[in-house]
Design a protein around this motif. Structure first.
Motif, PDB file in Angstrom:
ATOM      1  N   LYS A   1       0.694  -1.231   0.136  1.00 43.91           N
ATOM      2  CA  LYS A   1      -0.002  -0.098  -0.028  1.00 43.91           C
ATOM      3  C   LYS A   1       1.009   1.365   0.064  1.00 43.91           C
ATOM      4  O   LYS A   1       0.385   2.188  -0.641  1.00 43.91           O
ATOM      5  CB  LYS A   1      -1.063   0.064   1.251  1.00 43.91           C
ATOM      6  CG  LYS A   1      -2.021  -1.056   0.939  1.00 43.91           C
ATOM      7  CD  LYS A   1      -2.916  -1.003   2.147  1.00 43.91           C
ATOM      8  CE  LYS A   1      -4.177  -1.927   2.067  1.00 43.91           C
ATOM      9  NZ  LYS A   1      -5.171  -2.158   3.245  1.00 43.91           N
ATOM     10  N   SER A   2       2.014   1.302   0.647  1.00 40.19           N
ATOM     11  CA  SER A   2       2.762   2.302   0.655  1.00 40.19           C
ATOM     12  C   SER A   2       3.573   2.642  -0.525  1.00 40.19           C
ATOM     13  O   SER A   2       3.407   3.664  -1.265  1.00 40.19           O
ATOM     14  CB  SER A   2       3.960   2.176   1.674  1.00 40.19           C
ATOM     15  OG  SER A   2       3.719   1.982   2.768  1.00 40.19           O
ATOM     16  N   GLU A   3       3.661   1.408  -1.658  1.00 40.42           N
ATOM     17  CA  GLU A   3       4.234   1.465  -3.027  1.00 40.42           C
ATOM     18  C   GLU A   3       3.207   2.204  -3.865  1.00 40.42           C
ATOM     19  O   GLU A   3       3.372   2.911  -4.596  1.00 40.42           O
ATOM     20  CB  GLU A   3       4.580   0.285  -3.423  1.00 40.42           C
ATOM     21  CG  GLU A   3       5.707  -0.446  -2.939  1.00 40.42           C
ATOM     22  CD  GLU A   3       7.213   0.214  -3.155  1.00 40.42           C
ATOM     23  OE1 GLU A   3       7.283   0.717  -4.286  1.00 40.42           O
ATOM     24  OE2 GLU A   3       7.707   0.801  -2.155  1.00 40.42           O
ATOM     25  N   PHE A   4       1.863   1.819  -3.466  1.00 41.82           N
ATOM     26  CA  PHE A   4       0.710   2.482  -4.386  1.00 41.82           C
ATOM     27  C   PHE A   4       0.578   3.823  -4.099  1.00 41.82           C
ATOM     28  O   PHE A   4       0.588   4.732  -5.046  1.00 41.82           O
ATOM     29  CB  PHE A   4      -0.625   1.629  -3.782  1.00 41.82           C
ATOM     30  CG  PHE A   4      -0.576  -0.100  -4.010  1.00 41.82           C
ATOM     31  CD1 PHE A   4       0.210  -0.482  -4.952  1.00 41.82           C
ATOM     32  CD2 PHE A   4      -1.712  -0.518  -3.631  1.00 41.82           C
ATOM     33  CE1 PHE A   4       0.078  -1.839  -5.261  1.00 41.82           C
ATOM     34  CE2 PHE A   4      -2.030  -2.009  -4.090  1.00 41.82           C
ATOM     35  CZ  PHE A   4      -0.969  -2.623  -4.606  1.00 41.82           C
ATOM     36  N   ALA A   5       0.824   4.140  -2.816  1.00 42.98           N
ATOM     37  CA  ALA A   5       0.476   5.777  -2.474  1.00 42.98           C
ATOM     38  C   ALA A   5       1.657   6.388  -3.108  1.00 42.98           C
ATOM     39  O   ALA A   5       1.517   7.789  -3.242  1.00 42.98           O
ATOM     40  CB  ALA A   5       0.511   5.866  -0.926  1.00 42.98           C
ATOM     41  N   GLU A   6       2.916   5.833  -3.425  1.00 44.49           N
ATOM     42  CA  GLU A   6       4.146   6.539  -3.647  1.00 44.49           C
ATOM     43  C   GLU A   6       3.970   6.543  -5.325  1.00 44.49           C
ATOM     44  O   GLU A   6       4.903   7.257  -5.903  1.00 44.49           O
ATOM     45  CB  GLU A   6       5.262   6.001  -3.225  1.00 44.49           C
ATOM     46  CG  GLU A   6       5.398   6.227  -1.734  1.00 44.49           C
ATOM     47  CD  GLU A   6       6.594   5.504  -1.272  1.00 44.49           C
ATOM     48  OE1 GLU A   6       7.520   4.932  -2.032  1.00 44.49           O
ATOM     49  OE2 GLU A   6       6.995   5.548   0.085  1.00 44.49           O
ATOM     50  N   LYS A   7       2.941   5.977  -5.888  1.00 43.85           N
ATOM     51  CA  LYS A   7       2.810   5.560  -7.376  1.00 43.85           C
ATOM     52  C   LYS A   7       4.226   5.164  -7.821  1.00 43.85           C
ATOM     53  O   LYS A   7       4.655   5.660  -8.973  1.00 43.85           O
ATOM     54  CB  LYS A   7       2.782   7.233  -7.916  1.00 43.85           C
ATOM     55  CG  LYS A   7       1.246   7.566  -7.673  1.00 43.85           C
ATOM     56  CD  LYS A   7       1.097   8.968  -8.250  1.00 43.85           C
ATOM     57  CE  LYS A   7      -0.300   9.760  -8.043  1.00 43.85           C
ATOM     58  NZ  LYS A   7      -0.349  11.028  -8.397  1.00 43.85           N
ATOM     59  N   SER A   8       4.726   4.032  -7.020  1.00 44.01           N
ATOM     60  CA  SER A   8       5.832   3.156  -7.444  1.00 44.01           C
ATOM     61  C   SER A   8       5.698   2.437  -8.640  1.00 44.01           C
ATOM     62  O   SER A   8       4.718   2.486  -9.394  1.00 44.01           O
ATOM     63  CB  SER A   8       6.275   2.495  -6.177  1.00 44.01           C
ATOM     64  OG  SER A   8       7.526   2.105  -6.542  1.00 44.01           O
ATOM     65  N   SER A   9       6.708   1.451  -8.785  1.00 39.85           N
ATOM     66  CA  SER A   9       6.448   0.730 -10.268  1.00 39.85           C
ATOM     67  C   SER A   9       7.280  -0.658  -9.777  1.00 39.85           C
ATOM     68  O   SER A   9       8.056  -0.674  -8.660  1.00 39.85           O
ATOM     69  CB  SER A   9       7.149   1.288 -11.290  1.00 39.85           C
ATOM     70  OG  SER A   9       8.394   1.859 -11.015  1.00 39.85           O
ATOM     71  N   VAL A  10       7.093  -1.755 -10.548  1.00 37.40           N
ATOM     72  CA  VAL A  10       7.899  -2.946 -10.365  1.00 37.40           C
ATOM     73  C   VAL A  10       8.100  -3.759 -11.899  1.00 37.40           C
ATOM     74  O   VAL A  10       6.962  -3.516 -12.574  1.00 37.40           O
ATOM     75  CB  VAL A  10       7.255  -3.900  -9.495  1.00 37.40           C
ATOM     76  CG1 VAL A  10       5.906  -4.462 -10.131  1.00 37.40           C
ATOM     77  CG2 VAL A  10       8.137  -4.982  -9.271  1.00 37.40           C
ATOM     78  N   LEU A  11       8.904  -4.357 -12.280  1.00 35.62           N
ATOM     79  CA  LEU A  11       9.202  -5.100 -13.315  1.00 35.62           C
ATOM     80  C   LEU A  11       8.913  -6.573 -12.815  1.00 35.62           C
ATOM     81  O   LEU A  11       9.106  -7.023 -11.629  1.00 35.62           O
ATOM     82  CB  LEU A  11      10.845  -5.097 -13.771  1.00 35.62           C
ATOM     83  CG  LEU A  11      11.067  -3.501 -13.891  1.00 35.62           C
ATOM     84  CD1 LEU A  11      12.581  -3.404 -14.443  1.00 35.62           C
ATOM     85  CD2 LEU A  11      10.352  -2.754 -14.796  1.00 35.62           C
ATOM     86  N   PHE A  12       8.462  -7.654 -13.799  1.00 35.75           N
ATOM     87  CA  PHE A  12       8.094  -8.801 -13.569  1.00 35.75           C
ATOM     88  C   PHE A  12       8.345  -9.576 -14.631  1.00 35.75           C
ATOM     89  O   PHE A  12       8.387  -9.484 -15.877  1.00 35.75           O
ATOM     90  CB  PHE A  12       6.691  -8.903 -12.981  1.00 35.75           C
ATOM     91  CG  PHE A  12       5.673  -8.842 -14.023  1.00 35.75           C
ATOM     92  CD1 PHE A  12       5.175 -10.059 -14.750  1.00 35.75           C
ATOM     93  CD2 PHE A  12       5.144  -7.591 -14.510  1.00 35.75           C
ATOM     94  CE1 PHE A  12       4.425  -9.907 -16.000  1.00 35.75           C
ATOM     95  CE2 PHE A  12       4.438  -7.420 -15.555  1.00 35.75           C
ATOM     96  CZ  PHE A  12       3.736  -8.675 -16.276  1.00 35.75           C
ATOM     97  N   SER A  13       8.497 -11.044 -14.455  1.00 37.34           N
ATOM     98  CA  SER A  13       8.658 -12.026 -15.345  1.00 37.34           C
ATOM     99  C   SER A  13       7.666 -13.118 -14.906  1.00 37.34           C
ATOM    100  O   SER A  13       7.713 -13.435 -13.655  1.00 37.34           O
ATOM    101  CB  SER A  13       9.937 -12.593 -15.765  1.00 37.34           C
ATOM    102  OG  SER A  13      10.390 -12.938 -14.544  1.00 37.34           O
TER     103      SER A  13
END
Length: 260
Positions: free
Chosen positions: A39-51
């Motif tokens: 939820k903190s990542e959501f609030a910060e408008k963060s991002s992630v890479l995935f495979s």
């Protein structure tokens, strides 16, 4: 489990087979910190890479394999707000390539199966539920799913490294009333009288920041009847580069055709 790729007949996305674990459960653990970290990542408008890889079949017979990779961008309360995903779906010896960009409620797709007007490269869909990330997906980026599995989570002695960091692994299993799939992924819900339920067996590796680095699951549907083999979906997802700046934008309008 009833599977249908809404809109264009592409089987739901991504993911690999479960790997046998060697670690023994030590104690029950909570995923509360993982939920807060997400939820903190959501609030910060963060991002992630995935495979991701998915094997889909009946019993031990693999019917389809999907291999995917991409990136997600988050927004507060919404979760995955934008994504850019490329995958290859293979059944038999017939691979199908597919790419999808989502930005908010808008989806843009292209693939070897898609009929796109000459001079265009993308089809645009508005509010296409089958393409959009939602909060009922079997997904380690879904706080509601983590809440669902939290009470049965068992912390193990496994100490693996993913994304260059040490991780702690949690294992568990949860029964759900209904299961289904769409392009965005496998979804779950309460018993609805229309689709079968099943059991979700899972493993989740969290980094020192309590964010997912690997998620593995085996989804076993209830049998449709005494003579039917159960449907099994095995998924394996790796996450890396949390907070890496990503750029996800809609394709140029002159390259986009509207879905009829």
């Amino acid at each position: 489990m009833r599977r249908s790729s809404i809109l264009l007949g592409v089987l739901a996305l991504l993911l690999t087979p479960s790997l046998p674990g060697t670690a023994h459960a030590q104690s029950r653990g909570s995923l509360t910190q993982a939920i807060s970290a997400l939820k903190s990542e959501f609030a910060e408008k963060s991002s992630v890479l995935f495979s991701q890889k998915t094997h889909d079949g009946f019993g031990s017979d693999v019917v389809a394999l999907t291999v995917a990779h991409g990136k997600h961008r988050f927004a507060a309360k919404v979760g995955v707000y934008a994504s850019d995903v490329t995958d290859t779906f293979t059944t038999g010896d017939m691979p199908t390539n597919f790419r999808m960009i989502n930005v908010g409620r808008d989806s843009y797709t292209q693939g070897t199966w898609t009929k796109i007007p000459e001079g265009k490269k993308w089809l645009h869909w508005r509010d296409a539920d089958g393409f959009l990330w939602s909060q009922n997906l079997v997904d380690a980026l879904n706080p509601k799913f983590l809440q669902l599995i939290s009470s049965g989570a068992e912390k193990t002695s496994a100490r693996d490294r993913y994304d260059g960091v040490p991780t702690i692994r949690y294992d568990g299993s949860v029964k759900v009333g209904s299961l289904g799939s769409r392009q965005a992924g496998i979804y779950y819900g309460p018993r609805d009288g229309r689709s079968v339920g099943g059991r979700i067996k899972w493993k989740l590796w969290l980094g020192p920041d309590n964010l997912p680095r690997r998620f593995q699951t085996e989804i076993v549907s209830d049998s449709y009847g005494p003579e039917r083999e159960v449907d099994i979906v095995r998924m394996n997802v790796l996450y890396k580069g949390w907070g890496t700046p990503v750029h996800i934008v809609a394709p140029s309008k002159n390259l986009v055709a509207e879905d009829d």
